[in-house]
Design a protein around this motif. Structure first.
Motif, PDB file in Angstrom:
ATOM      1  N   ARG A  65       0.871  -1.191   0.000  1.00  0.00           N
ATOM      2  CA  ARG A  65       0.000   0.000   0.000  1.00  0.00           C
ATOM      3  C   ARG A  65       0.899   1.229   0.000  1.00  0.00           C
ATOM      4  O   ARG A  65       1.343   1.672   1.049  1.00  0.00           O
ATOM      5  CB  ARG A  65      -0.894  -0.032   1.232  1.00  0.00           C
TER       6      ARG A  65
ATOM      7  N   ARG B  83       0.510   4.391  -0.548  1.00  0.00           N
ATOM      8  CA  ARG B  83       0.053   5.583   0.158  1.00  0.00           C
ATOM      9  C   ARG B  83       0.439   5.515   1.645  1.00  0.00           C
ATOM     10  O   ARG B  83       0.921   6.477   2.239  1.00  0.00           O
ATOM     11  CB  ARG B  83      -1.469   5.663   0.020  1.00  0.00           C
ATOM     12  N   GLU B  84       0.252   4.321   2.213  1.00  0.00           N
ATOM     13  CA  GLU B  84       0.600   4.107   3.617  1.00  0.00           C
ATOM     14  C   GLU B  84       2.121   4.198   3.810  1.00  0.00           C
ATOM     15  O   GLU B  84       2.591   4.686   4.829  1.00  0.00           O
ATOM     16  CB  GLU B  84       0.053   2.735   4.050  1.00  0.00           C
TER      17      GLU B  84
ATOM     18  N   ARG C 297       2.964   7.797   4.068  1.00  0.00           N
ATOM     19  CA  ARG C 297       2.527   8.339   5.354  1.00  0.00           C
ATOM     20  C   ARG C 297       3.472   7.888   6.484  1.00  0.00           C
ATOM     21  O   ARG C 297       3.884   8.680   7.327  1.00  0.00           O
ATOM     22  CB  ARG C 297       1.095   7.877   5.651  1.00  0.00           C
ATOM     23  N   GLN C 298       3.824   6.605   6.475  1.00  0.00           N
ATOM     24  CA  GLN C 298       4.716   6.091   7.516  1.00  0.00           C
ATOM     25  C   GLN C 298       6.101   6.723   7.419  1.00  0.00           C
ATOM     26  O   GLN C 298       6.726   7.008   8.436  1.00  0.00           O
ATOM     27  CB  GLN C 298       4.833   4.563   7.421  1.00  0.00           C
TER      28      GLN C 298
ATOM     29  N   TYR D  23      -0.857  -5.536   6.020  1.00  0.00           N
ATOM     30  CA  TYR D  23      -1.539  -4.269   6.205  1.00  0.00           C
ATOM     31  C   TYR D  23      -0.739  -3.320   7.083  1.00  0.00           C
ATOM     32  O   TYR D  23      -0.649  -2.131   6.817  1.00  0.00           O
ATOM     33  CB  TYR D  23      -2.893  -4.563   6.846  1.00  0.00           C
TER      34      TYR D  23
ATOM     35  N   PRO E 104       4.201  -1.847   5.076  1.00  0.00           N
ATOM     36  CA  PRO E 104       4.454  -0.421   4.802  1.00  0.00           C
ATOM     37  C   PRO E 104       5.497   0.179   5.738  1.00  0.00           C
ATOM     38  O   PRO E 104       6.359   0.968   5.322  1.00  0.00           O
ATOM     39  CB  PRO E 104       3.091   0.244   5.047  1.00  0.00           C
TER      40      PRO E 104
END
Ligand code: ADP
Ligand code: MG
Lengths: 247, 264, 263
Positions: B43, B45-46, B49-50, B146, B150
């Motif tokens: 993912r 996008r995650e 962000r992380q 999940y 990431p």
């Protein structure tokens, strides 16, 4: 004698107690009732200095204890014991060590003597058999009985029981009721009991006070409660699902 | 006699079994991460962000710790040099080289293990004990894919970048101290003359492997949390210890291989 | 645009506010601990129990870490010694870094991770499950009963583990010198012993004492300040290890500055 005088207490925006006044006479057992979240636990914690009011006063045996320092509160806590709602036994110690701790700390007894006395207190609540077990291995009901034994170690004059029979089976609950009654009759203990258990309320209480929306809604004898025409009180006492009470 | 023997075996055996099952748990998370990466099930996008979160949370922390490390190392080395051979020309280049090879990646790795590893375990551990991870499983979202994948990618990238930043911060701190206390001019101090391509590669390989392993080790600790607030606290503690230790172990392995095989 | 400008400022602002609050709170806690020590008003049984518990928790990890610290420092020092041909400096280089600098930092970080984090978690759990309030309700002072025994146990154990860790680091160094670097262990150990490193060794112990103080005070302060259930405990442990790591580097710097050691 315990007096709460016009106690106000908020947590952030939540105004939990909005002017509670309540008096408990020497040697009385007062049952404090009210729906979950009404602020019963919050009110009784003020008496042992675990919470301080935003305004109002607390008077114990004629002495204003509202603004005592933490250190000055220690003597008060020795004569005013509290059984917490969630028992709050120390997980890292056995049941016996939990009950023996106040003896070791306050009476400066050695381990053997403290354990002997702790076993006596455990016998009061029929828990000697679990002395060597850890609180984590016991069910809620058993933990609660140990917590009661621990609170009685210092032979307090005042005892606060926060929901002592919630989660107990009917026989165990009747035993706790019996214990509270004999504490009052034999040792003259003054007690505040927070409870939802209608049966205990009407068999043990000298007086009942109901807390509702931050105020004392009704304060009187069990007979007063039975005959009350107040729809909120009568809904609570009879456990009716619908009525004016806001939950 | 027999009882004593049995107790003896238990005392030695129990920790070994615990370490063994812990290692196996980490290996199993590692295998799942690798599988997810091979399948390309990421993912992105995650990941972004992380990465932002890791960088944002660690920048100040790394500035402080590496700043102090740079100051004290230069102070100590320079005091020695002043007493034996008052020639400071080699000090700066050697300092920067040593930062690249060893201290920037290792200390950055340890700080990320502390800051980010414990955060990952606390976050995932809270999700486990409040049954949010079970809820994820119920909607067929694999918690490793999940939650951990990431973070692994993000931390691999960010530890490498933060290591470069760490060299920079330590050098600045050392340079200022050398200038103010020992009168070594910044132009003498800051020189990459001793830093070879091999040193850079060695440092970055270390950073890369620390960054890759920290979320795996810490995430495994979080996923194995159980039993309320005590369980979360315990998982967080284990994550800090295990991921810090992983950094030290990897540092030893990579330095050892680098020294013996590649003469680095 | 405004955000871009205000962002970094408010981050630094918030960080320094947090720093002030932590420093103030931790200093006050230290004051209360010292007052409970003079004259001693704390639970001795509990102190013994904590000493044992802290020792059991941390010995293995500190010993293993020390072995690797010694090993890593031999590899790094050998790299320089080989290039410059100053083979006589191998023992001094390893001993100096292990005793005075890297040894204390890494052992301190490991101790903080194992014992400090665990302590914050334990106390935090006691707070959220109202066990600390239960102590107060039994008229038992949480400082004398919970905090002071941990304070003593952590300082004593940190000192002992540093003293012992240095030995293990030397063992790790000797083993690595033998297998990877090709230096005879007895030569390396002899070199280290001949390098007059007593000052460095004592500096390491001094640092260990200060780490013990800061780790115990900070981890207790974060633990007792927990709010809000399991999530709150996790967050407190996280903050506690971060604060401790920053404190370790700061103390390392200050001690190194005040007590210069070396040739
Ligand atoms: N320490 C606290 N912080 C914030 N809110 C609290 C705290 N203690 C109690 N409350 C709130 O006060 C209200 C009354 O709580 P409580 O006295 O525990 O209810 P009960 O009558 O069931 O014992 C609840 O809404 C609770 O959320
Ligand atoms: Mg309640």
């Amino acid at each position: 004698m315990i007096e709460f005088i016009d106690i106000h207490k908020s947590f952030g925006p939540k105004h939990v107690l909005r002017g509670v006044s309540l008096t408990v006479e020497q040697g009385q057992v007062l049952y404090l009732v009210g729906s979950s979240g009404a602020g019963k636990s919050v009110l009784v914690k003020h008496l042992v200095g675990l919470l301080r009011p935003d305004s109002g006063r607390i008077v114990l045996d004629g002495r204003d204890i509202t603004w005592l320092s933490e250190a000055e509160f220690y003597p008060v806590r020795k004569k005013c014991a509290m059984v917490f709602q969630n028992s709050t036994l120390f997980d890292s110690m056995t049941v016996l060590d939990n009950v023996a701790l106040p003896y070791r700390k306050h009476h400066r007894l050695d381990r053997a003597e403290a354990s002997r006395r702790a076993l006596e207190k455990l016998a009061l609540v029929d828990m000697e058999h679990a002395a060597r077990r850890f609180p984590g291995d016991l069910g809620d009901g058993l933990r609660k009985r140990v917590a009661i034994a621990r609170a009685l170690t210092l032979d307090p004059e005042f005892v606060i029981f926060d929901e002592p029979t919630t989660g107990l089976d009917p026989v165990a609950a009747a035993n706790v009721d019996q214990l509270i009654r004999s504490l009052r009759n034999d040792t003259g203990v003054t007690a505040i009991v927070v409870s939802h258990d209608l049966r205990s309320i009407f068999t043990v209480a000298d007086r009942i006070a109901m807390i509702y929306e931050g105020h004392i809604r009704l304060d009187g004898t069990p007979e007063d409660f039975r005959r009350s025409a107040d729809p909120v009180v009568s809904q609570f006492i009879h456990g009716r699902p619908d009525g004016p009470m806001k939950i | 006699m027999n009882a004593a023997l049995e107790r003896g075996f238990r005392a030695v055996g129990a920790p070994l079994v615990a370490v063994g099952s812990h290692a196996f748990g980490i290996y199993s998370v590692f295998a799942q991460v690798v599988m997810a990466l091979l399948k390309g099930a990421v993912r992105w996008r995650e990941v972004v962000r992380q990465s932002y979160l890791i960088g944002n949370r660690s920048l100040f922390f790394i500035t402080v710790t590496l700043g102090f490390l740079g100051l004290i190392s230069v102070y100590q080395v320079a005091s020695q040099i002043q007493r034996i051979l008052p020639d400071f020309t080699m000090m700066g280049p050697a300092f920067i080289q040593l930062m690249w090879r060893e201290f920037a990646p290792t200390i950055t790795g340890l700080m990320i293990a502390t800051r980010v590893g414990s955060g990952i375990a606390a976050e995932i551990g809270s999700m486990v004990v409040t049954e949010q991870v079970d809820a994820l499983r119920m909607c067929n979202a694999d918690p490793v894919r999940y939650l951990i994948v990431p973070r692994t990618i993000a931390s691999t990238v960010m530890v490498m970048m933060l290591t470069i930043y760490a060299v920079f911060i330590a050098t600045i701190a050392g340079m200022v101290l050398a200038d103010v206390v020992f009168n070594v001019s910044p132009s003498t101090f800051v020189s990459l003359s001793m830093v070879s391509g091999q040193d850079v590669v060695l440092g970055l390989v270390k950073a890369l492997s620390f960054g890759f392993w920290i979320p795996i080790v810490a995430g495994q600790a979080g996923l194995s949390a159980s039993g309320g607030s005590a369980g979360v606290g315990w998982a967080t503690t284990r994550a800090v210890v295990a991921s810090s230790f992983a950094v030290i172990l990897l540092d030893f392995i990579i330095s050892g291989i680098g020294y013996t095989v590649f003469d680095l | 645009m405004r955000n871009v400008l205000v962002g970094p400022v408010s981050v630094v602002g918030r960080a320094s506010m947090g720093l002030m609050a932590t420093l103030g709170g931790a200093t006050m806690l230290l004051g209360r601990i010292l007052r409970a020590l003079l004259p001693p008003r704390f639970d001795r049984d509990e102190a013994w129990r904590q000493l044992y518990a802290v020792g059991v928790k941390s010995s293995a990890i500190v010993m293993v870490t020390a072995l690797f610290v010694g090993a890593i420092m031999v590899i790094q020092t050998a790299f320089y010694v080989q290039r410059t041909g100053a083979t006589s400096l191998l023992g001094f280089g390893v001993g100096f870094t292990v005793f005075a600098e890297i040894g204390p930092i890494l052992i301190g970080l490991m101790f903080s991770g194992r014992v400090g984090a665990n302590n914050t978690a334990e106390l935090g759990t006691m707070v959220v499950t109202e066990q600390v309030d239960a102590l107060r309700a039994l008229a038992i002072d949480p400082i004398g009963y919970l905090v002071v025994p941990r304070f003593i146990a952590m300082i004593v154990m940190m000192l002992m583990l540093m003293a012992l860790g240095d030995v293990f680091a030397i063992i790790g160094a000797a083993l690595t010198a033998d297998t990877l670097v090709g230096v005879d262990p007895s030569v390396l150990i002899g070199d280290i012993l001949d390098s007059h490193l007593l000052d460095e060794y004592l500096l390491g112990l001094g640092k260990a004492f200060c780490f013990g103080v800061s780790i115990s005070v900070l981890s207790c302060w974060y633990g007792l300040g927990v709010r809000g259930g399991a999530t709150g405990v996790g967050r407190a442990v996280n903050n506690s290890v971060v604060a401790n790591a920053a404190a370790i580097f700061f103390i390392d710097f200050v001690m190194g500055w005040i007590f210069p050691v070396g040739l």
